[in-house]
Design a protein around this motif. Sequence first.
Motif, PDB file in Angstrom:
ATOM      1  N   CYS B 444       0.825  -1.208   0.000  1.00 37.73           N
ATOM      2  CA  CYS B 444       0.000   0.000   0.000  1.00 37.73           C
ATOM      3  C   CYS B 444       0.858   1.257   0.000  1.00 37.73           C
ATOM      4  O   CYS B 444       0.583   2.212  -0.719  1.00 37.73           O
ATOM      5  N   ARG B 445       1.896   1.254   0.821  1.00 45.32           N
ATOM      6  CA  ARG B 445       2.744   2.447   0.912  1.00 45.32           C
ATOM      7  C   ARG B 445       3.505   2.646  -0.396  1.00 45.32           C
ATOM      8  O   ARG B 445       3.679   3.768  -0.856  1.00 45.32           O
ATOM      9  N   LEU B 449       0.000   5.182  -0.512  1.00 48.22           N
ATOM     10  CA  LEU B 449      -0.944   5.374   0.592  1.00 48.22           C
ATOM     11  C   LEU B 449      -0.160   5.524   1.892  1.00 48.22           C
ATOM     12  O   LEU B 449       0.760   4.755   2.147  1.00 48.22           O
ATOM     13  N   ASP B 450      -0.561   6.498   2.727  1.00 46.38           N
ATOM     14  CA  ASP B 450       0.142   6.620   3.994  1.00 46.38           C
ATOM     15  C   ASP B 450      -0.302   5.466   4.897  1.00 46.38           C
ATOM     16  O   ASP B 450      -1.321   4.825   4.654  1.00 46.38           O
ATOM     17  N   PRO B 451       0.482   5.175   5.948  1.00 45.41           N
ATOM     18  CA  PRO B 451       0.209   3.962   6.735  1.00 45.41           C
ATOM     19  C   PRO B 451      -1.191   3.907   7.328  1.00 45.41           C
ATOM     20  O   PRO B 451      -1.804   2.836   7.369  1.00 45.41           O
ATOM     21  N   LYS B 453      -3.981   5.304   6.213  1.00 43.78           N
ATOM     22  CA  LYS B 453      -4.937   5.026   5.140  1.00 43.78           C
ATOM     23  C   LYS B 453      -4.834   3.549   4.740  1.00 43.78           C
ATOM     24  O   LYS B 453      -5.842   2.889   4.495  1.00 43.78           O
TER      25      LYS B 453
END
Lengths: 249, 491
Positions: B444-445, B449-451, B453
């Motif tokens: 995701c990151r 995406l930030d952690p 989120k």
Amino acid sequence: MLKISNLHVTIAGEAILKGLDLEIAAGEVHAIMGPNGSGKSTLAAVLAGREGYEVTEGSIEYFGEDLAALEPEERAWRGVFLAFQYPVEIPGVTNLEFLRASVDALRAHRGEAATSAVDFMKLARATCKQVGLDTDFLKRGVNEGFSGGEKKRNELLQMLLLEPKLAVLDETDSGLDIDALGVVADGVNTLRSPERAIILITHYQRLLNHIVPDRVHVLSGGRIIRSGGKELALELEEKGYGWLTEAAA
Amino acid sequence: MSETANQKRDVDGDAAIGRHLEREYEAGWVTDIESDTLPPGLDEDVVRFISGKKNEPEWMLEWRLEAYRHWLTMDHPKWAHVHYPKIDFNAISYFSAPRSQEDRPKSLDEVDPELLRTYEKLGIPLHEQEMLAGVAVDAVFDSVSVATTFRSKLAESGVIFCSISEALQEYPELVRKYMGSVVPYRDNYFAALNSAVFSDGSFVYIPEGVRCPMELSTYFRINAENTGQFERTLIIAEEGSHVSYLEGCTAPQRDENQLHAAVVELVAHKDAKIKYSTVQNWYPGDSEGRGGIYNFVTKRGLCAGERSHISWTQVETGSAITWKYPSVILRGDDSVGEFYSVALARGRQQADTGTKMIHLGKNTRSTIISKGISAVRAENSYRGLVRISPTADGARNFTQCDSLLIGDQCGAHTFPYIESRNPTATVEHEATTSKVSDDQLFLCRQRGLDPEKAVSMIVNGFCKDVFRELPMEFAVEAGKLLEISLEGAVG
């Protein structure tokens, strides 16, 4: 664009990369080959910022910035993309919402408005076709129950939608049949542009029949022991790595 | 056959996931409204006071007293996988009502504006709900209903939706017929206590063949200091009727533990369907677990008639301790019971929740989907019973229990009990334990995406099977609640 100098990386105290140098200019495609355990995937992970990979010496400069100092998402915002060797599943999160969240996250950091649901759906569908995935895959959980080949196509789908500046493909060709290989190659070739750089990590020369690299590097024992043009890959295909690794040792 | 399984999984420490989990409770404030509050303590006089205050019929008082006397003979249950100091029942006040109770408001205009502001802080402006959402709200503020809307529209279709206190005045025979019929006061310790001192709650009656024209909704809020809350809800769906009921709540920050022991009884007659959805976000206590709500609830539905259908959906994110097993007694042939649950515990929260499906009728079916999420130092247990009686030919159950761990010091436990006494029955149980993996987080990151989120997205995905059972407006709220609850859960 990317300048790696004397890079040393350890994982849990064990040295994996031991003085790697690599310089890639925008518009170039570089292939990185080498025997198992030589540090290829480590290089990919370090570029993307995976936790647990410690840079003990050397530097990674990306557009003049110290890449190693950035969080993984910050690198993504700046255009670094990693196509995973083993894409993980995220059950229940649909591919579509994941892709859109990613695209919007990147757009937000470029100061652009979020995509509209309809426009994004159209774009995602078209890109699905391009990589040979049925559009039903947009409704399924991220990589959930995908075959190996489908997962790789899905990585490609993400790459095409995110339009990275630096794309690192970690053995995206492994485990693919000839057709899928062609699709991956087409995808990468589509992305080739004067603003982009691409790093192909691969075991096999066959991918390079479809994507002609500007440079080929052999990674062994944590360092690049030989660099050359596309003909180096053919030579490796013929002779294996032994003659190089022995010479380097 | 009886089976128990106990899993405790310590997962790899990723400090990454542990760092962000400290977060102040969002709905923590106290509304300044003078309360007509009884001093702490419990005896028969207290029971009489409550009943008298509400001007209840004699039989109701007698029933309360029987329950109280029975409660005195019972012991505090110890079987749940939760830990807390002994509750001093004499330190609790058993009655608290907003001042305006004696002179009930006839419309929202007459409602104490301070109350309305509280609801607005919670994002549930009644005015807007009246007009926009099409949801009738029987709002419980402390112990007394202060606002009821859409009464007239519901009345057109013959639906009764009012407080239990009102129902006791206006429909005493209905209340008398059904109260305690599904959860008798002898059922358990907290049900007995509730039966003795219940304060108020909702009463719903759907006449034969009527499809309730709107979702019925109650927002609960615990407010007066040191006051136990003992809600009592009774929903009756006559033959061929349908109703969807929503319950949601938040509570202000407190220093002392607050006991909440509600009882909910549902009765579905032949071909009737009751869908009961809960989003629960009570104050879970501070980072050391101090001051959170103790939520000991008895919820049970009776599928009395053939082809009746009861569905429980719950999203539990609050409370210091949750002890709650919404159950269905499948008495009518071909009746259906469902339980969909998301229970999120973080910090030092403890959740012991699950369901009971009691199959009595032929070809009865039940489905249990339980999603437990544990973060930081929380303990989350699923406890479920599937009982197939000898009369339940062809009964079927499917159970799926999934646990998700975030961080390395939390626990997930599964206690499934299966008792099958009929060889024609089919019982399936699936269970999984997983964690939000470093690989998922990294993917995701890597995609920008930030952690926070990322974790929120992963957890919402994990809960999807349950969220899709919620009514639309609640599903949105539930997703948001989960996101708020997880903020700071990851770093």
